[in-house]
Design a protein around this motif. Structure first.
Motif, PDB file in Angstrom:
ATOM      1  N   HIS A 230       6.019  -1.990   6.907  1.00 19.35           N
ATOM      2  CA  HIS A 230       5.008  -1.257   6.127  1.00 19.35           C
ATOM      3  C   HIS A 230       5.316  -1.289   4.630  1.00 19.35           C
ATOM      4  O   HIS A 230       4.991  -0.356   3.889  1.00 19.35           O
ATOM      5  CB  HIS A 230       4.929   0.207   6.598  1.00 19.35           C
ATOM      6  N   LEU A 250       0.070   3.073   6.712  1.00 21.34           N
ATOM      7  CA  LEU A 250       0.488   4.360   7.263  1.00 21.34           C
ATOM      8  C   LEU A 250      -0.484   5.464   6.874  1.00 21.34           C
ATOM      9  O   LEU A 250      -0.631   6.453   7.614  1.00 21.34           O
ATOM     10  CB  LEU A 250       1.896   4.712   6.762  1.00 21.34           C
ATOM     11  N   PHE A 259      -1.358   7.799  11.757  1.00 26.14           N
ATOM     12  CA  PHE A 259      -0.612   6.648  12.268  1.00 26.14           C
ATOM     13  C   PHE A 259       0.418   7.175  13.257  1.00 26.14           C
ATOM     14  O   PHE A 259       1.223   8.049  12.936  1.00 26.14           O
ATOM     15  CB  PHE A 259       0.078   5.887  11.146  1.00 26.14           C
TER      16      PHE A 259
END
Length: 431
Positions: A230, A250, A259
């Motif tokens: 991420h 996220l 998430f």
């Protein structure tokens, strides 16, 4: 001679008395027989005859103080003839035509054509969930099968630089053919793409080069990307958003977006991980939001894998919300969210009893290729329901949910809606 005159006078007086009694309007005699009435001249007489009451004991109709006897009196309550002016009962009026027949000629009697709208998510659902799995492990086949058992599809973000080592390309070609999404997870998964010192060439290879390689091997271009760990820089995000439909994140700046981590690294026990994921999904459904879950492999395969039972238990929880929750790949939900604001439904009558549904708006035809759902308020309940067909005449789903008729169509399509035909029931009566 005197006695003879006295006798004659006596007879005359008796006769006059009788005539006077008859002319006074005496009714039927004591035996019930009728009495003839004399015909009188309509001209006034200078010497009207004197009237006398009927003799004592003689039956006759009493004088009507309010009008002519027998003319204005009420009908005989003991069974006599009724007045001629009493209304004659008519047959029951025919029943009104069924609403189906009315709408079959005037469909806007049943549908509010001016109040059509696009639903929040496909099929009239209010919330959505997408399940993604990273790295492309061999247990992805097990994951795909679990989702298929629920009638749903998942998203797999693969690393094209490691496919030959982990699974081979035929593996992913077969999963894609079953309706699952194959997404981009960078070329090597070995570079932290949030590093601002990375060269343009490195960023292009890891992001765009990976996308192109997947397209060459599978014959389909990945439309979404998930950055490793991420992590991404502003420049990396710019390149990814320009070349892809959506980037998995996220957070996306919406309070009802969540998430969920499908791994064992964020919780102490698998039971806690499942309880957390279930609670997140419940909140998303309650707030009309979007849940995106991120995992890896299952049953000991891959990084921090959950079990197959974990997935089954969570999907059973998701099935509780089937009337409100749309479960589909990340790409399909992201595409619906991106295209829905670009269109306005247009509904108009094209022929008696028929309405045409289209979508109007400016859009990129390469982006908006999936159906959007139009909701048309229903003004009358029909036992037969509605039917819909495409421009080619093919049947299209038309479902009434609550007080809305739902039809789904792609931009550029045209759907015709009309009342569905009904079969007469055995007890149907026609007049």
């Amino acid at each position: 001679m005197r006695s003879y005159r006295a006798l004659v006078n006596s007879l005359l007086l008796t006769l006059l008395a009788g005539l006077s009694a008859c002319g006074g309007g005496g009714g039927g005699g004591s035996d019930g027989g009728s009495v003839s009435r004399p015909v009188t001249d309509s001209s006034p007489s200078p010497n009207p005859p004197a009237t006398h009451p009927p003799p004592a004991g003689q039956d006759g109709p009493a004088a009507d103080p309010g009008g002519t006897p027998g003319k204005d009196t009420p009908p005989d309550q003991t069974g006599g003839d009724k007045p001629d002016n009493e209304p004659v009962p008519e047959d029951d009026p025919p029943p009104p035509p069924p609403i189906e027949s009315i709408c079959a000629t005037t469909i806007d009697r049943c549908l509010d054509l001016n109040a059509a709208s696009l639903t929040r998510y496909l099929g009239g659902k209010r919330s959505a969930a997408s399940y993604t799995f990273d790295d492309g492990y061999a247990s992805s086949t097990t994951i795909a099968e679990i989702f298929e058992q629920s009638g749903w599809r998942a998203t797999f973000y693969i690393v094209p630089g490691t496919v030959e080592t982990l699974t081979g390309w035929d593996y992913w070609r077969a999963i894609a053919a079953r309706g699952h999404e194959i997404g981009n997870h960078s070329m090597t998964h070995s570079i932290e793409l949030n590093d601002p010192t990375l060269s343009e060439q490195t960023l292009m290879t890891e992001i765009v080069g990976a996308q192109q390689l997947i397209e060459q091997r599978l014959g389909m271009r990945p439309r979404t990307i998930a950055f490793p760990w991420h992590m991404y820089s502003a420049r990396a995000l710019e390149i990814a958003e320009k070349s892809h439909l959506s980037v998995r994140k996220l957070a996306i700046g919406e309070s009802n977006y969540e998430f969920a981590f499908f791994d064992l690294a964020h919780d102490t026990t698998p039971e806690q991980a499942l309880a957390r994921a279930n609670a997140q999904l419940t909140r998303v459904v309650d707030t009309d939001g979007w849940l995106v879950a991120g995992g890896h492999g299952v049953d000991g395969d891959g990084w921090s894998p959950v079990s197959s039972q974990f997935l089954r238990d969570h999907l059973a929880h998701a099935a509780r919300f089937s009337s409100r929750l749309w479960v589909d790949t990340y790409e399909k939900v992201a595409r619906y969210r991106a295209c829905r604001p670009l269109f306005t439904p247009s509904v108009f009558t094209s022929a008696p009893g028929k309405a045409v549904v289209t979508l109007t708006g400016q859009h990129d035809p390469r982006l908006c290729t999936d159906p959007l759902t139009v909701a048309i308020p229903v003004k009358a309940t029909l036992q037969s329901g509605f039917k819909a067909s495409s421009r080619s005449g093919a049947a299209v789903d038309a479902v009434v949910v609550g007080e809305r008729l739902l039809v789904s169509l792609r931009p550029g399509d045209e759907i015709t809606v009309e009342v569905a035909p009904t079969l007469a029931r055995p007890d149907t009566r026609y007049r």
